[in-house]
Design an enzyme around this catalytic site. Structure first.
Site, PDB file in Angstrom:
ATOM      1  N   ARG A 238      45.603  40.789  27.498  1.00  0.00           N
ATOM      2  CA  ARG A 238      45.717  39.926  28.683  1.00  0.00           C
ATOM      3  C   ARG A 238      44.538  38.950  28.750  1.00  0.00           C
ATOM      4  NH1 ARG A 238      46.455  42.733  34.324  1.00  0.00           N
ATOM      5  NH2 ARG A 238      44.260  43.219  33.959  1.00  0.00           N
TER       6      ARG A 238
ATOM      7  N   HIS B 287      35.857  17.428  34.870  1.00  0.00           N
ATOM      8  CA  HIS B 287      36.381  17.497  33.502  1.00  0.00           C
ATOM      9  C   HIS B 287      35.820  18.707  32.776  1.00  0.00           C
ATOM     10  CE1 HIS B 287      36.628  13.250  34.690  1.00  0.00           C
ATOM     11  NE2 HIS B 287      37.782  13.306  34.040  1.00  0.00           N
TER      12      HIS B 287
ATOM     13  N   LYS C 158      44.353  35.831  35.030  1.00  0.00           N
ATOM     14  CA  LYS C 158      43.414  36.650  35.811  1.00  0.00           C
ATOM     15  C   LYS C 158      42.107  35.904  36.013  1.00  0.00           C
ATOM     16  CE  LYS C 158      42.071  41.546  36.201  1.00  0.00           C
ATOM     17  NZ  LYS C 158      42.476  41.738  37.578  1.00  0.00           N
TER      18      LYS C 158
ATOM     19  N   GLU D 289      52.735  40.794  45.536  1.00  0.00           N
ATOM     20  CA  GLU D 289      51.940  41.937  45.059  1.00  0.00           C
ATOM     21  C   GLU D 289      50.905  42.283  46.117  1.00  0.00           C
ATOM     22  OE1 GLU D 289      49.831  40.845  41.421  1.00  0.00           O
ATOM     23  OE2 GLU D 289      49.608  38.793  42.139  1.00  0.00           O
TER      24      GLU D 289
ATOM     25  N   LEU E  88      50.305  38.965  38.888  1.00  0.00           N
ATOM     26  CA  LEU E  88      49.534  39.346  37.700  1.00  0.00           C
ATOM     27  C   LEU E  88      50.343  40.371  36.902  1.00  0.00           C
ATOM     28  CD1 LEU E  88      46.710  38.949  36.342  1.00  0.00           C
ATOM     29  CD2 LEU E  88      46.164  41.198  37.272  1.00  0.00           C
TER      30      LEU E  88
HETATM   31  N1  PDD Z   1      42.904  44.020  40.009  1.00  0.00           N
HETATM   32  N2  PDD Z   1      47.603  42.201  40.836  1.00  0.00           N
HETATM   33  C1  PDD Z   1      46.410  41.691  41.159  1.00  0.00           C
HETATM   34  C2  PDD Z   1      46.373  40.485  42.029  1.00  0.00           C
HETATM   35  C3  PDD Z   1      45.230  42.276  40.664  1.00  0.00           C
HETATM   36  O1  PDD Z   1      44.039  41.747  40.985  1.00  0.00           O
HETATM   37  C4  PDD Z   1      45.317  43.442  39.857  1.00  0.00           C
HETATM   38  C5  PDD Z   1      44.095  44.107  39.274  1.00  0.00           C
HETATM   39  C6  PDD Z   1      46.602  43.956  39.561  1.00  0.00           C
HETATM   40  C7  PDD Z   1      46.790  45.177  38.693  1.00  0.00           C
HETATM   41  O2  PDD Z   1      46.527  44.886  37.336  1.00  0.00           O
HETATM   42  P1  PDD Z   1      45.963  46.015  36.355  1.00  0.00           P
HETATM   43  O3  PDD Z   1      46.940  47.146  36.421  1.00  0.00           O
HETATM   44  O4  PDD Z   1      45.957  45.357  35.047  1.00  0.00           O
HETATM   45  O5  PDD Z   1      44.617  46.435  36.857  1.00  0.00           O
HETATM   46  C8  PDD Z   1      47.715  43.305  40.052  1.00  0.00           C
HETATM   47  C9  PDD Z   1      41.685  44.558  39.430  1.00  0.00           C
HETATM   48  C10 PDD Z   1      41.692  46.049  39.313  1.00  0.00           C
HETATM   49  C11 PDD Z   1      40.492  44.021  40.198  1.00  0.00           C
HETATM   50  O6  PDD Z   1      40.507  42.840  40.508  1.00  0.00           O
HETATM   51  O7  PDD Z   1      39.547  44.769  40.470  1.00  0.00           O
END
Ligand code: PDD
Length: 286
Positions: free
Chosen positions: A52, A104, A150, A182, A206
């Site tokens: 990712r 930029h 992310k 989410e 995400l």
């Molecule tokens: N957060 N959706 C969002 C908006 C997130 O920020 C996260 C993760 C997830 C879950 O993704 P994963 O299973 O890959 O952790 C979904 C992390 C834990 C954080 O910002 O601390």
């Protein structure tokens, strides 16, 4: 003891790690990150998080500065140097120091800023909240529309968590066009009858690493999965609800906007999925 952190190729005490005021991560939120869990000194879901990271960087036309082998070596070194048993490793790559503030992108070849550090959370997998579940409020999803990348642009999710706290709850679920996208930092699910329902992947959410593994393990356990959006009313009328994230694994949600979900206690599906997820991912640590 102060932490030993990693900055641009060097390990140093956290107090010595300094980044330029012109860094694009600082002035523009021009950076991506990953959070990877550590249990018993071992790293969970390493390959997923690295895949990712590479995708987030490539979507923003940034070059991934290190190989997977190098990333893994840094993760291991930080675990060792900080004697980390349970917790997380935070990784951030920004577009670097552009020399001045400028919309930029800096010229190709400008080195990115690479930061990794540990966060110790003893007993991370035994969070007592998993036994009682958490309560959420809903709020409009006012984030940008590339939530699949992310980025460190976490102001709105921070505001959402503060709004939940002000309402005496644990978290907030984002709602857009009448459907839940989410949680503020997690992917969300409901259970109705024999079905686990969760929103399908798109630019709207995400692509959770925990989500991907959980759906795989659930399918292997012959559980029925439906990937589609759902509403707050559907969540309130569901048998169970839960969320997933790297740091919380599988967490039951027992109340949505003041209405109890199911019995108002963690249900059997979420409880079982938490067990399966921890069991399976602990088999695959590095
Ligand atoms: N957060 N959706 C969002 C908006 C997130 O920020 C996260 C993760 C997830 C879950 O993704 P994963 O299973 O890959 O952790 C979904 C992390 C834990 C954080 O910002 O601390």
């Amino acid at each position: 003891m102060s932490r030993i952190v990693y900055l641009n190729g060097d390990y140093m005490p956290e107090e010595e790690a300094k980044v330029s005021i012109f860094d694009r991560g600082f002035v523009m939120g021009d950076a991506v990150y990953e959070v990877t869990s550590v249990l018993g000194g071992k790293i969970l879901e390493f390959e997923g998080h690295m895949a990712r990271l590479e995708r987030s960087l490539s979507e923003l036309q940034m070059v991934c500065p290190l190989s997977r082998e190098d990333w893994l070596a840094i993760h291991h070194e930080l675990v060792t140097r900080n004697e980390l048993v349970d917790g997380m490793i935070y990784l951030q790559v920004s577009r670097g120091n552009a020399g001045d503030r400028d919309f930029h992108f800096p010229p190709a070849g400008t080195p990115p800023t690479v930061v990794l550090y540990t966060q110790s959370k003893p007993g991370l997998a035994d969070d007592p909240k998993a036994k009682v579940g958490i309560k959420v409020i809903s709020i409009p999803d006012l984030r940008w529309h590339r939530r699949d990348i992310k980025t460190v642009q976490l102001l709105y999710p921070s505001m959402a968590k503060m709004a939940a706290e002000a309402a005496g709850k644990h978290d907030a679920w984002f709602v857009e066009d009448g459907f839940v996208t989410e949680g503020s930092s997690n992917n969300v699910y409901i259970v109705k009858g024999s079905k686990i329902i969760t929103r399908q992947l798109s630019h709207d959410i995400l692509h959770g690493i925990t989500r991907a593994s959980l759906l795989k393990y659930a399918a292997e356990a012959q559980m029925e999965i439906e990937e589609r959006p759902f509403t707050i009313a559907e969540a309130q009328a569901a048998d169970e609800a839960f969320f997933t994230s790297a740091s919380a694994f599988v967490m039951p949600v027992v109340e949505v906007d003041g209405a109890a979900v199911g019995t108002g206690k963690p249900g059997p599906v979420a409880t079982r999925l938490r067990e399966i997820y921890l069991e399976e991912s602990l088999k695959r640590t590095v």
